[in-house]
Write a protein that holds these residues in place. Structure first.
Motif, PDB file in Angstrom:
ATOM      1  N   SER A 117      -6.600 -53.336 -11.936  1.00  0.00           N
ATOM      2  CA  SER A 117      -5.985 -52.389 -10.998  1.00  0.00           C
ATOM      3  C   SER A 117      -6.256 -52.708  -9.530  1.00  0.00           C
ATOM      4  O   SER A 117      -5.504 -52.293  -8.649  1.00  0.00           O
ATOM      5  CB  SER A 117      -6.469 -50.968 -11.300  1.00  0.00           C
ATOM      6  OG  SER A 117      -7.889 -50.885 -11.189  1.00  0.00           O
ATOM      7  N   LYS A 118      -7.308 -53.456  -9.211  1.00  0.00           N
ATOM      8  CA  LYS A 118      -7.697 -53.661  -7.815  1.00  0.00           C
ATOM      9  C   LYS A 118      -6.810 -54.691  -7.113  1.00  0.00           C
ATOM     10  O   LYS A 118      -6.441 -55.707  -7.682  1.00  0.00           O
ATOM     11  CB  LYS A 118      -9.154 -54.101  -7.726  1.00  0.00           C
ATOM     12  CG  LYS A 118     -10.151 -53.023  -8.147  1.00  0.00           C
ATOM     13  CD  LYS A 118     -11.579 -53.521  -7.976  1.00  0.00           C
ATOM     14  CE  LYS A 118     -12.583 -52.452  -8.364  1.00  0.00           C
ATOM     15  NZ  LYS A 118     -13.994 -52.920  -8.208  1.00  0.00           N
ATOM     16  N   ASP A 131      -6.719 -58.628  -8.633  1.00  0.00           N
ATOM     17  CA  ASP A 131      -7.812 -58.809  -9.582  1.00  0.00           C
ATOM     18  C   ASP A 131      -7.251 -59.039 -10.983  1.00  0.00           C
ATOM     19  O   ASP A 131      -6.238 -58.449 -11.381  1.00  0.00           O
ATOM     20  CB  ASP A 131      -8.721 -57.578  -9.581  1.00  0.00           C
ATOM     21  CG  ASP A 131     -10.075 -57.870 -10.222  1.00  0.00           C
ATOM     22  OD1 ASP A 131     -10.372 -59.051 -10.478  1.00  0.00           O
ATOM     23  OD2 ASP A 131     -10.829 -56.905 -10.465  1.00  0.00           O
ATOM     24  N   TYR A 136      -9.986 -62.976  -9.002  1.00  0.00           N
ATOM     25  CA  TYR A 136      -8.884 -62.617  -8.101  1.00  0.00           C
ATOM     26  C   TYR A 136      -7.872 -63.767  -7.989  1.00  0.00           C
ATOM     27  O   TYR A 136      -8.232 -64.921  -7.780  1.00  0.00           O
ATOM     28  CB  TYR A 136      -9.419 -62.250  -6.720  1.00  0.00           C
ATOM     29  CG  TYR A 136      -9.903 -60.817  -6.636  1.00  0.00           C
ATOM     30  CD1 TYR A 136      -9.042 -59.800  -6.226  1.00  0.00           C
ATOM     31  CD2 TYR A 136     -11.208 -60.490  -6.989  1.00  0.00           C
ATOM     32  CE1 TYR A 136      -9.479 -58.473  -6.156  1.00  0.00           C
ATOM     33  CE2 TYR A 136     -11.656 -59.166  -6.920  1.00  0.00           C
ATOM     34  CZ  TYR A 136     -10.781 -58.174  -6.510  1.00  0.00           C
ATOM     35  OH  TYR A 136     -11.218 -56.865  -6.453  1.00  0.00           O
TER      36      TYR A 136
END
Length: 224
Positions: A117-118, A131, A136
């Motif tokens: 979700s990031k 992410d 990442y």
């Protein structure tokens, strides 16, 4: 292995070179991949392999084997000196700015399972750090100089042309290809079916045997 993610691809792909390197048993199949502008390639082999981040994530997938997925990604080295990249995060590829050969393509069947979700937005939101289970992923627009070529999906014209040549070779003995254009064929037919005899052009009936043809010739022109 270097991978790209493609949510628009229905299947996962593996390059022939990478599949040989892995040494996994190939299985036979008969599938067709349709890509940009309707270009098609035929796929005859596949492999089953497990992808993993080495700890919390693993998934077994079936890969279609293709001669080549795409060119190096990115297409040219990227200058990151003007971009302040976070140093306290783990990247899926710490050298993402250096062009690399692509070994596998992870498609829609696994795409969203890989994402978390990031997100981190940089450089006026033109760069997004997404992410994932591998770390990442850097995506967005970083362009140092104007480009005159881009990659889209995984189909390349050369692959399609080579495949067309391959199928043409496969058709030898099945489909008769003429080396003459229509005008040449018409001339050859004229020479083989028309005779000039004693000032007359003689043409045989096409449904007669050769012997009957000689006996049943008729005149279509005289003294030409």
């Amino acid at each position: 292995m270097n991978a790209i993610l493609d949510s628009g691809s229905q299947k996962c792909l593996c390059s022939l070179e990478a599949s040989n390197f892995l040494g996994l048993e190939k299985y036979s199949m008969n599938s067709t991949i349709v890509g940009l502008n309707g270009a098609c390639i035929s796929v005859r082999k596949g492999i089953s392999a497990e992808i993993s981040n080495g700890s919390s994530f693993k998934r077994k997938l079936n890969f279609l084997i293709v001669p080549k997925i795409t060119g190096c990604v990115p297409t040219q080295p990227l200058d990151l000196t003007k971009i302040k990249l976070p140093q306290n995060i783990r990247y899926a590829d710490a050298e993402f700015n250096i062009p690399k050969r692509i070994d596998i393509l992870l498609g829609g069947e696994i795409f969203y399972e890989l994402l978390k979700s990031k997100q981190i937005k940089l450089h006026d939101n033109s760069i997004i750090l997404q992410d994932s289970v591998f770390g990442y992923i850097v995506t967005g627009s970083i362009q140092n100089e104007p480009l005159n070529y881009y990659f889209c999906n995984f189909i390349q014209d050369q692959v399609d042309r080579n495949l067309t040549k391959f199928w043409d070779l496969e058709a030898i003995g099945i489909k008769a290809e003429s080396s003459c254009d229509p005008d040449d064929q018409a001339m050859q037919h004229f020479k083989s079916s028309v005779r000039f005899n004693s000032g007359r052009y003689e043409v045989g009936f096409p449904w007669k045997s050769h012997t009957q043809e000689l006996n049943d010739n008729f005149s279509v022109a005289e003294n030409v």
